[in-house]
Design a protein around this motif. Structure first.
Motif, PDB file in Angstrom:
ATOM      1  N   MET A  23      40.136  44.814  58.243  1.00  0.00           N
ATOM      2  CA  MET A  23      41.486  44.376  57.879  1.00  0.00           C
ATOM      3  C   MET A  23      41.766  44.553  56.388  1.00  0.00           C
ATOM      4  N   ASN A  24      40.911  45.343  55.706  1.00  0.00           N
ATOM      5  CA  ASN A  24      41.080  45.645  54.278  1.00  0.00           C
ATOM      6  C   ASN A  24      41.106  44.385  53.419  1.00  0.00           C
ATOM      7  N   GLY A  25      40.278  43.408  53.808  1.00  0.00           N
ATOM      8  CA  GLY A  25      40.213  42.196  53.010  1.00  0.00           C
ATOM      9  C   GLY A  25      39.648  42.437  51.627  1.00  0.00           C
ATOM     10  N   HIS A  26      38.711  43.386  51.497  1.00  0.00           N
ATOM     11  CA  HIS A  26      38.133  43.677  50.180  1.00  0.00           C
ATOM     12  C   HIS A  26      39.175  44.249  49.227  1.00  0.00           C
ATOM     13  N   LEU A  27      40.133  45.009  49.764  1.00  0.00           N
ATOM     14  CA  LEU A  27      41.197  45.529  48.907  1.00  0.00           C
ATOM     15  C   LEU A  27      42.116  44.412  48.430  1.00  0.00           C
ATOM     16  N   VAL A  28      42.356  43.430  49.291  1.00  0.00           N
ATOM     17  CA  VAL A  28      43.167  42.281  48.885  1.00  0.00           C
ATOM     18  C   VAL A  28      42.454  41.489  47.787  1.00  0.00           C
ATOM     19  N   VAL A  29      41.132  41.372  47.899  1.00  0.00           N
ATOM     20  CA  VAL A  29      40.370  40.666  46.854  1.00  0.00           C
ATOM     21  C   VAL A  29      40.507  41.379  45.519  1.00  0.00           C
ATOM     22  N   PHE A  30      40.418  42.705  45.515  1.00  0.00           N
ATOM     23  CA  PHE A  30      40.582  43.448  44.271  1.00  0.00           C
ATOM     24  C   PHE A  30      42.010  43.316  43.728  1.00  0.00           C
ATOM     25  N   GLU A  31      42.986  43.253  44.640  1.00  0.00           N
ATOM     26  CA  GLU A  31      44.372  43.063  44.198  1.00  0.00           C
ATOM     27  C   GLU A  31      44.548  41.697  43.537  1.00  0.00           C
ATOM     28  N   VAL A  32      43.961  40.663  44.137  1.00  0.00           N
ATOM     29  CA  VAL A  32      44.024  39.320  43.550  1.00  0.00           C
ATOM     30  C   VAL A  32      43.305  39.297  42.205  1.00  0.00           C
ATOM     31  N   LEU A  33      42.200  40.019  42.113  1.00  0.00           N
ATOM     32  CA  LEU A  33      41.452  40.070  40.853  1.00  0.00           C
ATOM     33  C   LEU A  33      42.282  40.690  39.738  1.00  0.00           C
ATOM     34  N   VAL A  34      42.958  41.789  40.027  1.00  0.00           N
ATOM     35  CA  VAL A  34      43.805  42.422  39.009  1.00  0.00           C
ATOM     36  C   VAL A  34      44.983  41.521  38.656  1.00  0.00           C
ATOM     37  N   GLU A  35      45.544  40.852  39.650  1.00  0.00           N
ATOM     38  CA  GLU A  35      46.659  39.936  39.399  1.00  0.00           C
ATOM     39  C   GLU A  35      46.237  38.761  38.537  1.00  0.00           C
ATOM     40  N   SER A  36      44.974  38.377  38.616  1.00  0.00           N
ATOM     41  CA  SER A  36      44.510  37.217  37.849  1.00  0.00           C
ATOM     42  C   SER A  36      44.610  37.437  36.350  1.00  0.00           C
ATOM     43  N   PHE A  37      44.550  38.681  35.884  1.00  0.00           N
ATOM     44  CA  PHE A  37      44.659  38.943  34.451  1.00  0.00           C
ATOM     45  C   PHE A  37      46.079  38.722  33.938  1.00  0.00           C
ATOM     46  N   THR A  38      47.050  38.685  34.865  1.00  0.00           N
ATOM     47  CA  THR A  38      48.439  38.389  34.479  1.00  0.00           C
ATOM     48  C   THR A  38      48.751  36.913  34.638  1.00  0.00           C
ATOM     49  N   THR A  39      48.301  36.314  35.741  1.00  0.00           N
ATOM     50  CA  THR A  39      48.585  34.895  35.973  1.00  0.00           C
ATOM     51  C   THR A  39      47.629  33.987  35.220  1.00  0.00           C
TER      52      THR A  39
ATOM     53  N   LEU B 141      42.443  34.181  51.824  1.00  0.00           N
ATOM     54  CA  LEU B 141      42.877  35.068  50.739  1.00  0.00           C
ATOM     55  C   LEU B 141      44.095  34.495  50.021  1.00  0.00           C
ATOM     56  N   GLN B 142      44.962  33.798  50.751  1.00  0.00           N
ATOM     57  CA  GLN B 142      46.116  33.164  50.120  1.00  0.00           C
ATOM     58  C   GLN B 142      45.669  32.036  49.193  1.00  0.00           C
ATOM     59  N   LEU B 143      44.634  31.303  49.575  1.00  0.00           N
ATOM     60  CA  LEU B 143      44.100  30.270  48.691  1.00  0.00           C
ATOM     61  C   LEU B 143      43.511  30.880  47.426  1.00  0.00           C
ATOM     62  N   MET B 144      42.888  32.044  47.549  1.00  0.00           N
ATOM     63  CA  MET B 144      42.401  32.732  46.353  1.00  0.00           C
ATOM     64  C   MET B 144      43.548  33.113  45.436  1.00  0.00           C
ATOM     65  N   ARG B 145      44.653  33.532  46.013  1.00  0.00           N
ATOM     66  CA  ARG B 145      45.821  33.894  45.198  1.00  0.00           C
ATOM     67  C   ARG B 145      46.383  32.660  44.473  1.00  0.00           C
ATOM     68  N   ARG B 146      46.337  31.498  45.138  1.00  0.00           N
ATOM     69  CA  ARG B 146      46.774  30.280  44.464  1.00  0.00           C
ATOM     70  C   ARG B 146      45.841  29.900  43.324  1.00  0.00           C
ATOM     71  N   MET B 147      44.557  30.201  43.476  1.00  0.00           N
ATOM     72  CA  MET B 147      43.604  29.890  42.422  1.00  0.00           C
ATOM     73  C   MET B 147      43.915  30.645  41.138  1.00  0.00           C
ATOM     74  N   VAL B 148      44.253  31.917  41.262  1.00  0.00           N
ATOM     75  CA  VAL B 148      44.501  32.706  40.062  1.00  0.00           C
ATOM     76  C   VAL B 148      45.843  32.365  39.440  1.00  0.00           C
ATOM     77  N   ARG B 149      46.645  31.562  40.104  1.00  0.00           N
ATOM     78  CA  ARG B 149      47.917  31.108  39.521  1.00  0.00           C
ATOM     79  C   ARG B 149      47.833  29.706  38.946  1.00  0.00           C
ATOM     80  N   ALA B 150      46.611  29.139  38.898  1.00  0.00           N
ATOM     81  CA  ALA B 150      46.417  27.778  38.370  1.00  0.00           C
ATOM     82  C   ALA B 150      46.257  27.841  36.864  1.00  0.00           C
TER      83      ALA B 150
END
Length: 261
Positions: free
Chosen positions: A144-160, A251-260
């Motif tokens: 389900m390409n979960g690893h790609l979503v993790v990398f997307e969240v990782l890159v987004e974390s440098f902005t949030t 994965l959505q919880l990971m996205r919330r983490m990088v926005r904290a």
């Protein structure tokens, strides 16, 4: 004679920070997350992969703070990136371990707790059903390409969560604690199989009480293994259907983490 290129300490510090600080966060994620952070992937390969990812994403990242190599603030920034990356990897690790624990519970209930094998990903002995669930969840996550979503969240974390913005570690840890419901949801997936095996065990107990002359050790254990495999096969389809929404929520919880902040 042409003059040599003169570089100031500020320029060197800016160039180093624009690459080294993101590298520590990326490497921390890859060292702790499932699949890539296991012992199956050598540390050298993970380091090369971290360097490759950092080189690709560095031009698109926000400006990094100025870093002095011999200053205490540089060490604090490095520690901050390692903490953020490690928490992201650990949160995903909790999601995978829920299915490992569920497989071990089923193994013990059906009498296969003694059948253990070495888990090459973690280097410990686990039940066979737990290892089967580990491989199954890994394949589903990659499918389900979960690893790609993790990398997307990782890159987004440098902005949030920009480098040097002052991360609230307590809030990040609180969000990691919310993965407890994912652990409970993973255990609920095998609840039908555990309940059915419990009914089988109770039935054997009643038979032993009604006919003490029967040797339930020679009859009950093989029959429990066979019925356990049948029950696991019948309930596996429902577990596979429930995996995508659970993975999406994790994965959505990971996205919330990088926005904290």
């Amino acid at each position: 004679m042409p003059s040599l290129l003169a570089l100031t300490d500020t320029q060197i510090g800016t160039w180093v920070a624009s690459f080294m600080l993101p590298l520590f966060r990326v490497a921390a994620v890859l060292m702790t997350m499932p699949i890539f952070g296991t012992t199956l992937v050598p540390a050298r390969v993970r380091l090369y992969f971290s360097l490759a990812i950092t080189v690709v994403i560095a031009p698109s990242l926000p400006p990094m703070p100025e870093v002095h190599a011999l200053d205490l603030s540089a060490l604090l920034l490095i520690a901050e990136q390692i903490i953020i990356g490690a928490m992201l990897g650990m949160s995903l690790q909790l999601f995978f371990q829920a299915f490992v624990i569920a497989g071990q519970i089923v193994s013990i209930q059906m009498g296969m707790g003694f059948a253990s094998m070495v888990d090459p990903t973690n280097g410990v002995s686990v039940a066979v059903i737990g290892q089967f669930f580990t491989m199954l969840v890994t394949l589903l996550f990659l499918a389900m390409n979960g690893h790609l979503v993790v990398f997307e969240v990782l890159v987004e974390s440098f902005t949030t969560l920009p480098v040097g913005s002052g991360v609230d570690v307590g809030q990040l840890w609180e969000l990691v604690g919310r993965f407890g419901w994912v652990l409970g949801a993973g255990l609920l997936l095998v609840l039908p199989a555990v309940t059915a095996l419990l009914v089988v065990s109770v039935a054997f107990g009643v038979m032993t009480r009604a006919a003490p002359q029967l040797n339930m050790f020679s009859i009950g254990i093989p029959l429990t293994l066979v019925l356990g495999m049948v029950i696991l096969w019948m309930t596996l389809g429902d577990m596979l259907n429930q995996f995508p929404p659970l993975a999406a929520e994790a994965l959505q919880l990971m996205r919330r983490m990088v926005r904290a902040h």
